[in-house]
Design a protein around this motif. Structure first.
Motif, PDB file in Angstrom:
ATOM      1  N   PHE A 187       0.845  -1.188   0.000  1.00  0.00           N
ATOM      2  CA  PHE A 187       0.000   0.000   0.000  1.00  0.00           C
ATOM      3  C   PHE A 187       0.883   1.241   0.000  1.00  0.00           C
ATOM      4  N   MET A 188       0.437   2.272  -0.692  1.00  0.00           N
ATOM      5  CA  MET A 188       1.141   3.542  -0.744  1.00  0.00           C
ATOM      6  C   MET A 188       0.385   4.552   0.129  1.00  0.00           C
ATOM      7  N   PRO A 189       1.051   5.607   0.588  1.00  0.00           N
ATOM      8  CA  PRO A 189       0.388   6.567   1.476  1.00  0.00           C
ATOM      9  C   PRO A 189      -0.722   7.353   0.773  1.00  0.00           C
ATOM     10  N   LEU A 190      -1.733   7.707   1.549  1.00  0.00           N
ATOM     11  CA  LEU A 190      -2.812   8.596   1.119  1.00  0.00           C
ATOM     12  C   LEU A 190      -2.598   9.916   1.829  1.00  0.00           C
ATOM     13  N   ARG A 191      -2.451  11.019   1.088  1.00  0.00           N
ATOM     14  CA  ARG A 191      -2.169  12.324   1.684  1.00  0.00           C
ATOM     15  C   ARG A 191      -3.271  13.313   1.355  1.00  0.00           C
ATOM     16  N   LEU A 192      -3.842  13.917   2.397  1.00  0.00           N
ATOM     17  CA  LEU A 192      -4.822  14.987   2.244  1.00  0.00           C
ATOM     18  C   LEU A 192      -4.170  16.287   2.689  1.00  0.00           C
ATOM     19  N   GLY A 193      -4.383  17.362   1.926  1.00  0.00           N
ATOM     20  CA  GLY A 193      -3.847  18.668   2.280  1.00  0.00           C
ATOM     21  C   GLY A 193      -4.691  19.344   3.343  1.00  0.00           C
ATOM     22  N   ASP A 194      -4.594  20.667   3.432  1.00  0.00           N
ATOM     23  CA  ASP A 194      -5.356  21.451   4.403  1.00  0.00           C
ATOM     24  C   ASP A 194      -6.701  21.868   3.801  1.00  0.00           C
ATOM     25  N   HIS A 195      -7.699  22.059   4.673  1.00  0.00           N
ATOM     26  CA  HIS A 195      -9.030  22.540   4.277  1.00  0.00           C
ATOM     27  C   HIS A 195      -9.665  21.631   3.226  1.00  0.00           C
ATOM     28  N   VAL A 196      -9.656  20.315   3.489  1.00  0.00           N
ATOM     29  CA  VAL A 196     -10.286  19.346   2.592  1.00  0.00           C
ATOM     30  C   VAL A 196     -11.606  18.913   3.215  1.00  0.00           C
ATOM     31  N   PHE A 197     -12.686  19.057   2.454  1.00  0.00           N
ATOM     32  CA  PHE A 197     -14.007  18.602   2.887  1.00  0.00           C
ATOM     33  C   PHE A 197     -14.331  17.329   2.125  1.00  0.00           C
ATOM     34  N   VAL A 198     -14.655  16.255   2.867  1.00  0.00           N
ATOM     35  CA  VAL A 198     -15.044  14.979   2.260  1.00  0.00           C
ATOM     36  C   VAL A 198     -16.485  14.726   2.638  1.00  0.00           C
ATOM     37  N   GLY A 199     -17.358  14.630   1.643  1.00  0.00           N
ATOM     38  CA  GLY A 199     -18.793  14.496   1.866  1.00  0.00           C
ATOM     39  C   GLY A 199     -19.200  13.134   2.393  1.00  0.00           C
ATOM     40  N   PRO A 200     -20.477  13.014   2.813  1.00  0.00           N
ATOM     41  CA  PRO A 200     -20.963  11.759   3.391  1.00  0.00           C
ATOM     42  C   PRO A 200     -20.997  10.631   2.369  1.00  0.00           C
ATOM     43  N   GLY A 201     -20.613   9.437   2.830  1.00  0.00           N
ATOM     44  CA  GLY A 201     -20.670   8.257   1.987  1.00  0.00           C
ATOM     45  C   GLY A 201     -19.618   8.193   0.895  1.00  0.00           C
ATOM     46  N   THR A 202     -18.586   9.010   0.995  1.00  0.00           N
ATOM     47  CA  THR A 202     -17.549   9.066  -0.036  1.00  0.00           C
ATOM     48  C   THR A 202     -16.425   8.079   0.285  1.00  0.00           C
ATOM     49  N   VAL A 203     -15.870   7.461  -0.759  1.00  0.00           N
ATOM     50  CA  VAL A 203     -14.740   6.556  -0.616  1.00  0.00           C
ATOM     51  C   VAL A 203     -13.544   7.186  -1.322  1.00  0.00           C
ATOM     52  N   VAL A 204     -12.447   7.379  -0.577  1.00  0.00           N
ATOM     53  CA  VAL A 204     -11.247   8.014  -1.123  1.00  0.00           C
ATOM     54  C   VAL A 204     -10.101   7.007  -1.092  1.00  0.00           C
ATOM     55  N   GLN A 205      -9.539   6.730  -2.279  1.00  0.00           N
ATOM     56  CA  GLN A 205      -8.361   5.873  -2.395  1.00  0.00           C
ATOM     57  C   GLN A 205      -7.272   6.590  -3.187  1.00  0.00           C
ATOM     58  N   ALA A 206      -7.278   7.899  -3.164  1.00  0.00           N
ATOM     59  CA  ALA A 206      -6.341   8.702  -3.956  1.00  0.00           C
ATOM     60  C   ALA A 206      -4.927   8.601  -3.406  1.00  0.00           C
ATOM     61  N   ALA A 207      -3.971   8.971  -4.241  1.00  0.00           N
ATOM     62  CA  ALA A 207      -2.596   9.083  -3.773  1.00  0.00           C
ATOM     63  C   ALA A 207      -2.422  10.419  -3.053  1.00  0.00           C
ATOM     64  N   GLN A 208      -3.019  11.478  -3.608  1.00  0.00           N
ATOM     65  CA  GLN A 208      -2.858  12.803  -3.011  1.00  0.00           C
ATOM     66  C   GLN A 208      -4.063  13.676  -3.317  1.00  0.00           C
ATOM     67  N   ILE A 209      -4.474  14.422  -2.300  1.00  0.00           N
ATOM     68  CA  ILE A 209      -5.508  15.433  -2.453  1.00  0.00           C
ATOM     69  C   ILE A 209      -4.905  16.728  -1.945  1.00  0.00           C
ATOM     70  N   GLY A 210      -4.966  17.767  -2.752  1.00  0.00           N
ATOM     71  CA  GLY A 210      -4.316  19.035  -2.430  1.00  0.00           C
ATOM     72  C   GLY A 210      -5.037  19.820  -1.352  1.00  0.00           C
ATOM     73  N   ASN A 211      -4.725  21.107  -1.268  1.00  0.00           N
ATOM     74  CA  ASN A 211      -5.332  22.005  -0.291  1.00  0.00           C
ATOM     75  C   ASN A 211      -6.616  22.613  -0.849  1.00  0.00           C
TER      76      ASN A 211
END
Length: 198
Positions: free
Chosen positions: A97-121
């Motif tokens: 498995f590789m790391p999952l990185r979320l930046g600052d001020h990230v809103f993830v809505g209800p029922g969402t599945v995140v398998q991204a490598a990176q999510i920015g700010n």
């Protein structure tokens, strides 16, 4: 009668994170929270899916290995029922498995599945969205409700994304970036909710 104060719905950490008692964090030693993050009930964060290092490589290395599976920035908001799961792939003949990185001020809505490598700010991900493995979402992106972002997709900054499969349908207008600020939303959640100034 007990003299202990009643337990609140959220546990608040020293760095201001508010974690719901009904959230599921697996492998907490591999989850990094940046501070002032809200994790609502029924959220699942899979920190147990950390990078596996073959024994032959780890024997000669100096210092402890960095096994952070999920890193979350400041002022993130994880809505009810969302799942954060690190992406996995074959690497040097071994599935890892590789790391999952979320930046600052990230809103993830209800029922969402995140398998991204990176999510920015300053990213807003709507409800019931699926973010495929190894997707990269840059800064100031809005993913609309019900979207399915395919694996390995790269979404450029200031984009609006929708569809199944997701595609870019517009741009964030100039002056529209204030809507991504999550400091006020953070204050509305927790055991001691602060009144909003009118």
């Amino acid at each position: 009668m007990s003299r202990r104060p009643p337990r609140g719905e959220y546990i608040e950490t020293d760095t201001g994170n508010k974690v719901a008692r009904k959230a599921t964090l697996v492998g907490t030693q591999n989850i990094m929270l940046g501070g002032k993050t809200v994790i609502q009930p029924d959220v699942m964060i899979r920190g147990d899916l950390a990078r596996t290092i073959p024994p032959a490589q780890s024997a000669g290395s100096s210092g402890p290995a960095n096994n952070t599976a999920v890193a979350i920035g400041r002022y993130c908001f994880l809505s009810k029922g969302c799942v954060l799961r690190p992406p996995g792939r074959m690497y040097k003949g071994v599935f890892t498995f590789m790391p999952l990185r979320l930046g600052d001020h990230v809103f993830v809505g209800p029922g969402t599945v995140v398998q991204a490598a990176q999510i920015g700010n300053h990213v807003h991900i709507g409800g019931k969205v699926v973010i495929g493995e190894f997707a990269i979402i840059k800064d100031y992106v809005k993913v609309l409700d019900g979207s399915v972002v395919p694996p390995n997709m790269v979404i450029p900054s200031f984009s609006i994304v929708a569809g199944q499969p997701a595609r870019i349908i517009g741009e964030i207008p100039e002056g529209g970036i204030e809507a991504f600020e999550l400091r006020d939303l953070y204050k509305t959640v927790g055991n001691n909710v602060q009144p909003t100034a009118s």
